[in-house]
Design an enzyme around this catalytic site. Structure first.
Site, PDB file in Angstrom:
ATOM      1  N   LYS A  17       0.836  -1.217   0.000  1.00 45.09           N
ATOM      2  CA  LYS A  17       0.000   0.000   0.000  1.00 45.09           C
ATOM      3  C   LYS A  17       0.864   1.258   0.000  1.00 45.09           C
ATOM      4  CE  LYS A  17       0.865   1.528   4.326  1.00 45.09           C
ATOM      5  NZ  LYS A  17       1.761   2.639   4.520  1.00 45.09           N
ATOM      6  N   VAL A 107      10.922  -4.975   3.415  1.00 48.19           N
ATOM      7  CA  VAL A 107      10.587  -4.969   4.844  1.00 48.19           C
ATOM      8  C   VAL A 107      10.910  -3.592   5.455  1.00 48.19           C
ATOM      9  CG1 VAL A 107      11.176  -6.073   7.056  1.00 48.19           C
ATOM     10  CG2 VAL A 107      11.097  -7.432   4.955  1.00 48.19           C
ATOM     11  N   ALA A 112       3.785  -1.407   4.193  1.00 40.35           N
ATOM     12  CA  ALA A 112       2.897  -2.310   4.945  1.00 40.35           C
ATOM     13  C   ALA A 112       3.023  -3.770   4.525  1.00 40.35           C
ATOM     14  CB  ALA A 112       1.443  -1.839   4.859  1.00 40.35           C
ATOM     15  N   SER A 115       1.864  -6.209   7.284  1.00 39.32           N
ATOM     16  CA  SER A 115       0.400  -6.198   7.382  1.00 39.32           C
ATOM     17  C   SER A 115      -0.217  -6.947   6.209  1.00 39.32           C
ATOM     18  CB  SER A 115      -0.122  -4.758   7.385  1.00 39.32           C
ATOM     19  OG  SER A 115       0.358  -4.069   8.496  1.00 39.32           O
ATOM     20  N   ALA A 116       0.387  -6.790   5.028  1.00 40.28           N
ATOM     21  CA  ALA A 116      -0.104  -7.492   3.837  1.00 40.28           C
ATOM     22  C   ALA A 116      -0.030  -8.999   4.068  1.00 40.28           C
ATOM     23  CB  ALA A 116       0.721  -7.097   2.617  1.00 40.28           C
ATOM     24  N   ASP A 148      -2.726  -1.608   9.573  1.00 39.02           N
ATOM     25  CA  ASP A 148      -2.877  -1.598   8.110  1.00 39.02           C
ATOM     26  C   ASP A 148      -3.410  -2.913   7.548  1.00 39.02           C
ATOM     27  OD1 ASP A 148      -1.800   0.996   7.970  1.00 39.02           O
ATOM     28  OD2 ASP A 148       0.244   0.225   7.824  1.00 39.02           O
TER      29      ASP A 148
END
Ligand code: C5P
Length: 320
Positions: A17, A107, A112, A115-116, A148
């Site tokens: 994102k 990373v 994110a 979170s993904a 996220d």
């Protein structure tokens, strides 16, 4: 979000994102900051595979894999555990799981990626375990796992409030935007960037007391630009309250942002808490020119061209 199952393995593809707006309010009592953000999912994907195992475990490969925890601290594994808890008593099949993450999202880059992977694990395990949770039920579990994670499930372009987890899909036309990402030679910790912002804001205060920080508000000009589908207007209205904090911790980013604008980007900003820099281009060809020139300018580690918006986490159909 439905998909096929190949034997007992489910693979999910999930996007990175960007934040087209990131407005940060005052620090809350729980240490988090209230946000208003415009999330935008782009075509840089991790793949997460879930399969039954004797005990929970995770294997990480690809870009930056050695910096991702491969134990119970792994966010994807925590997401699987949160889903199992939610399904307790509902699904007989919520057993132990091994998660394999193939990383392409860098990373600690402000994209994110962790979170993904957590969002992908939720979708994969819901499928593997026949959990039968709807998207809105999965969004509730996601919101508990991280700020996220819910957006990585949803994808597209969406407004996030609260810590970012309260989402409303933005009704933007089907315009495809062309972005160039400049990956930095280094990382930034999200919590350190928020702490730097608090320090910068504190210093800007007058008198003895802490300065009053306004509640964050959605940028009407950006939303109107997105509705028009005009990349030039979108480029002009990109904003990120964390940018000055990220640049204060990673001064080389100033040069990267300036180089992209000089090379003709319609807009430039730091992605989330950084250090990835994001540039909007007028077309696919312009994005290619910009990517080549940025590479040549030596102001970043590497570049990638991506488009957005793209859908959130989806099951990859098994190969025939
Ligand atoms: O939720 P997540 O684990 O991604 O957040 C990482 C850190 O970023 C938090 O521990 C907090 O320090 C900071 N943060 C914040 N306000 C937010 C989101 C994150 O202060 N809305």
């Amino acid at each position: 979000m439905t998909g096929k199952r190949a034997g007992d393995t489910v693979t999910v593809r999930v996007p990175a994102k960007l934040n087209l707006q990131l407005a940060v309010g005052p620090r809350r009592a729980d240490g988090y900051h209230d946000l208003v953000t415009v999330y935008h999912a782009v075509s840089l994907f991790d793949e997460v595979t879930a399969e039954p195992a004797g005990r929970d475990g995770v294997t990480v490969g690809g870009e930056g894999a050695d910096q991702v925890p491969a134990d119970r601290d792994n966010l994807a594994l925590r997401a699987a555990a949160a889903l199992r808890k939610t399904l307790a008593g509902r699904s007989a099949g919520a057993g132990r799981v091994h998660i394999t993450i193939a990383k392409r999202i860098p990373v600690a880059a402000g994209l994110a990626g962790g979170s993904a992977d957590a969002a992908a694990a939720l979708v994969a395990c819901n499928e593997l375990w026949d959990g039968g949770l709807s998207q809105s039920q999965l969004l509730e579990v996601a919101a508990r796992v991280g700020s996220d994670v819910a957006f990585a499930l949803l994808g597209g372009t969406a407004v996030g409030r609260g810590r970012g987890e309260r989402l409303t899909q933005a009704l933007a036309p089907a315009t495809q935007y062309h972005w160039v990402l400049a990956f930095a030679d280094g990382q930034l910790s999200t919590s350190e960037v928020y702490a730097a912002l608090d320090r910068l804001r504190g210093r800007g205060g007058r008198g003895d007391g802490p300065r009053e920080i306004a509640q964050p508000e959605l940028d009407a000009a950006l939303m109107s630009a997105l509705r028009s589908g005009d990349a030039r207007l979108v480029g002009r209205t990109l904003s990120n309250d964390l940018q000055s904090a990220a640049v204060s911790l990673f001064p080389a980013l100033r040069k990267t942002l300036a180089a992209g604008l000089e090379l003709g980007a319609l807009g430039a900003l730091v992605s989330g808490s950084g250090p990835t820099c994001v540039f909007l281009a007028a077309s696919a060809d312009r994005a290619l020119d910009l990517a080549v020139s940025l590479s040549g300018a030596g102001v970043c580690r590497s570049v990638a061209r991506v488009t957005g918006p793209v859908p959130g986490a989806v099951v990859v159909p098994p190969a025939r």
